[in-house]
Design an enzyme around this catalytic site. Structure first.
Site, mmCIF file in Angstrom:
data_model
loop_
_atom_site.group_PDB
_atom_site.id
_atom_site.type_symbol
_atom_site.label_atom_id
_atom_site.label_comp_id
_atom_site.label_asym_id
_atom_site.label_seq_id
_atom_site.Cartn_x
_atom_site.Cartn_y
_atom_site.Cartn_z
ATOM 1 N N SER A 1 1.546 -12.667 8.479
ATOM 2 C CA SER A 1 1.638 -13.971 8.099
ATOM 3 C C SER A 1 1.031 -14.524 7.006
ATOM 4 O O SER A 1 0.638 -15.883 7.298
ATOM 5 C CB SER A 1 1.436 -14.809 9.597
ATOM 6 O OG SER A 1 2.183 -14.100 10.543
ATOM 7 N N GLY B 1 5.058 -9.766 4.512
ATOM 8 C CA GLY B 1 6.311 -9.252 5.178
ATOM 9 C C GLY B 1 7.303 -10.483 4.886
ATOM 10 O O GLY B 1 7.905 -10.351 3.892
ATOM 11 N N GLY B 2 7.423 -11.147 6.164
ATOM 12 C CA GLY B 2 8.514 -12.254 5.931
ATOM 13 C C GLY B 2 8.614 -13.125 4.647
ATOM 14 O O GLY B 2 9.488 -13.273 3.954
ATOM 15 N N HIS C 1 2.478 2.214 8.642
ATOM 16 C CA HIS C 1 2.582 0.764 8.955
ATOM 17 C C HIS C 1 2.648 0.592 10.372
ATOM 18 O O HIS C 1 2.856 1.730 11.075
ATOM 19 C CB HIS C 1 3.729 -0.002 8.312
ATOM 20 C CG HIS C 1 3.874 -1.192 8.597
ATOM 21 N ND1 HIS C 1 4.219 -1.917 9.667
ATOM 22 C CD2 HIS C 1 3.614 -2.389 7.694
ATOM 23 C CE1 HIS C 1 4.271 -3.133 9.691
ATOM 24 N NE2 HIS C 1 3.854 -3.645 8.412
ATOM 25 N N ASN D 1 6.413 -6.290 1.460
ATOM 26 C CA ASN D 1 7.151 -5.323 2.415
ATOM 27 C C ASN D 1 8.439 -5.689 2.880
ATOM 28 O O ASN D 1 8.250 -6.603 3.897
ATOM 29 C CB ASN D 1 6.158 -4.728 3.457
ATOM 30 C CG ASN D 1 6.745 -3.891 4.555
ATOM 31 O OD1 ASN D 1 7.911 -3.223 4.146
ATOM 32 N ND2 ASN D 1 6.166 -3.488 5.677
ATOM 33 N N TRP D 2 9.466 -5.235 2.483
ATOM 34 C CA TRP D 2 10.655 -5.918 2.955
ATOM 35 C C TRP D 2 11.233 -5.357 4.331
ATOM 36 O O TRP D 2 12.222 -5.937 4.642
ATOM 37 C CB TRP D 2 12.037 -5.553 1.657
ATOM 38 C CG TRP D 2 11.773 -6.475 0.438
ATOM 39 C CD1 TRP D 2 10.990 -7.712 0.108
ATOM 40 C CD2 TRP D 2 12.724 -6.186 -0.625
ATOM 41 N NE1 TRP D 2 11.176 -8.280 -0.827
ATOM 42 C CE2 TRP D 2 12.195 -7.390 -1.483
ATOM 43 C CE3 TRP D 2 13.674 -5.654 -1.056
ATOM 44 C CZ2 TRP D 2 12.712 -7.614 -2.795
ATOM 45 C CZ3 TRP D 2 14.265 -5.869 -2.208
ATOM 46 C CH2 TRP D 2 13.806 -6.949 -3.202
ATOM 47 N N LYS D 3 10.622 -4.366 4.639
ATOM 48 C CA LYS D 3 10.932 -3.754 5.885
ATOM 49 C C LYS D 3 12.524 -3.386 5.739
ATOM 50 O O LYS D 3 12.919 -3.111 4.760
ATOM 51 C CB LYS D 3 10.568 -4.750 7.018
ATOM 52 C CG LYS D 3 9.224 -5.233 6.944
ATOM 53 C CD LYS D 3 8.737 -5.869 8.316
ATOM 54 C CE LYS D 3 6.874 -6.034 8.044
ATOM 55 N NZ LYS D 3 6.582 -6.705 9.040
ATOM 56 N N GLU E 1 4.282 -0.767 12.551
ATOM 57 C CA GLU E 1 5.760 -0.654 13.035
ATOM 58 C C GLU E 1 6.133 0.935 13.120
ATOM 59 O O GLU E 1 6.932 1.267 14.176
ATOM 60 C CB GLU E 1 6.795 -1.272 12.250
ATOM 61 C CG GLU E 1 6.542 -2.902 12.763
ATOM 62 C CD GLU E 1 7.052 -3.783 11.455
ATOM 63 O OE1 GLU E 1 7.552 -3.348 10.549
ATOM 64 O OE2 GLU E 1 6.650 -4.988 11.532
ATOM 65 N N GLY F 1 4.298 -11.163 11.643
ATOM 66 C CA GLY F 1 5.539 -11.812 12.043
ATOM 67 C C GLY F 1 5.467 -12.825 13.236
ATOM 68 O O GLY F 1 6.538 -13.051 13.780
ATOM 69 N N GLU G 1 -3.997 -4.675 8.772
ATOM 70 C CA GLU G 1 -3.091 -5.909 9.304
ATOM 71 C C GLU G 1 -3.188 -5.801 10.644
ATOM 72 O O GLU G 1 -2.735 -5.079 11.542
ATOM 73 C CB GLU G 1 -1.603 -5.342 8.805
ATOM 74 C CG GLU G 1 -1.307 -5.149 7.516
ATOM 75 C CD GLU G 1 0.194 -4.974 7.361
ATOM 76 O OE1 GLU G 1 0.746 -5.983 6.340
ATOM 77 O OE2 GLU G 1 1.043 -4.236 7.684
#
Ligand code: 13P
Length: 250
Positions: free
Chosen positions: A212, A233-234, A94, A9-11, A96, A172, A166
């Protein structure tokens, strides 16, 4: 046997030229894997990502969609629009989006239904906050989110839904749920699906862990009985790191 599904997930990261470069570099590194590889990219990258990933085993997804087909919804993108450029997956709900954009369980449910109508495969996110975890209500929160998200779907649709567990406190932050904790929560989700849709359906549903995930913890997580991959993610923004996660079993 359920497949491992590893989705990035590149966000809100990566410009089209960076997406093209990333996918071009990633292609040979993941060409031999039996695991499913998905990249969920920003809307502005979708077209470029789809072209670059053509004839590879990398699948492309979006990060959100609207449930209506078209209309006066300024700034929104519909499932039909995604499907017509050949997008295959879409992240829905998600944390966010729930946290910053007021996405409710009802919206999530409408979006999942619309994703199926349009031939998209939804990756549905659920997870508890730190406060909820500390209160000991994780199971109640996540099984309730799953129940509401899947309400009114057919058994076949549920079977084709990917769920990403999640925990919000692990996103993150560098803090990962222990593999036992993540596996137990995923078991709780699977048991809830079995209760409503039957054991056969529940056994087929892919349930990922997210929060993470990196190459140093992927193997341990993916070797647990109920963890079917990850929403990353990251670490999905770095080609070598993401490739290592995908190739955790090499
Ligand atoms: P991180 O892997 O950066 O913690 O993000 C997880 C996530 O939100 C994936 O959807």
């Amino acid at each position: 046997m359920r497949k491992k599904v590893i989705a990035g997930n590149w966000k809100m990261n990566m410009l089209p030229n960076e997406a093209i470069e990333f996918i071009t570099e990633l292609t040979p590194k993941v060409a031999r894997t039996q695991n499913e590889v998905i990249l969920c990219v920003p809307y502005t990258d979708l077209f470029y990502a789809l072209l670059t990933a053509q004839d590879t085993n990398i699948k492309i997804g979006a990060q959100n969609m609207h449930w209506e087909e078209k209309g006066a919804f300024t700034g929104e993108v519909s499932g039909k629009m995604l499907k017509c450029i050949n997008v295959e997956y879409v992240i829905i709900g998600h944390s966010e989006r729930r946290q910053y954009f007021g996405e409710t369980d009802e919206f999530v449910n409408k979006k999942i239904k619309s994703a199926f109508i349009n031939g998209l495969k939804p990756i549905v996110c659920v997870g508890e906050t730190l406060e909820q975890r500390e209160k000991g209500i994780t199971k109640e929160i996540i099984t309730n989110q799953v129940e509401k998200a899947l309400e009114g779907l057919t058994n076949e649709q549920v079977q084709n839904t990917i769920i990403a567990y999640e925990p919000i406190w692990a996103i993150g932050t560098g803090k990962t749920a222990t593999s036992e904790d993540a596996n137990n929560s995923i078991k709780d989700i699977r048991a809830k699906i079995a209760e409503i849709y039957g054991k056969d359906v529940a056994e087929e549903v892919i349930i990922q862990y997210g929060g993470s995930v990196k190459s140093s913890n992927a193997k341990e997580l993916f070797e647990m009985s109920d963890i079917d991959g990850a929403l990353v993610g990251g670490a999905s923004l770095k080609v070598d790191e993401f490739a290592k996660i995908v190739n955790y079993d090499e």
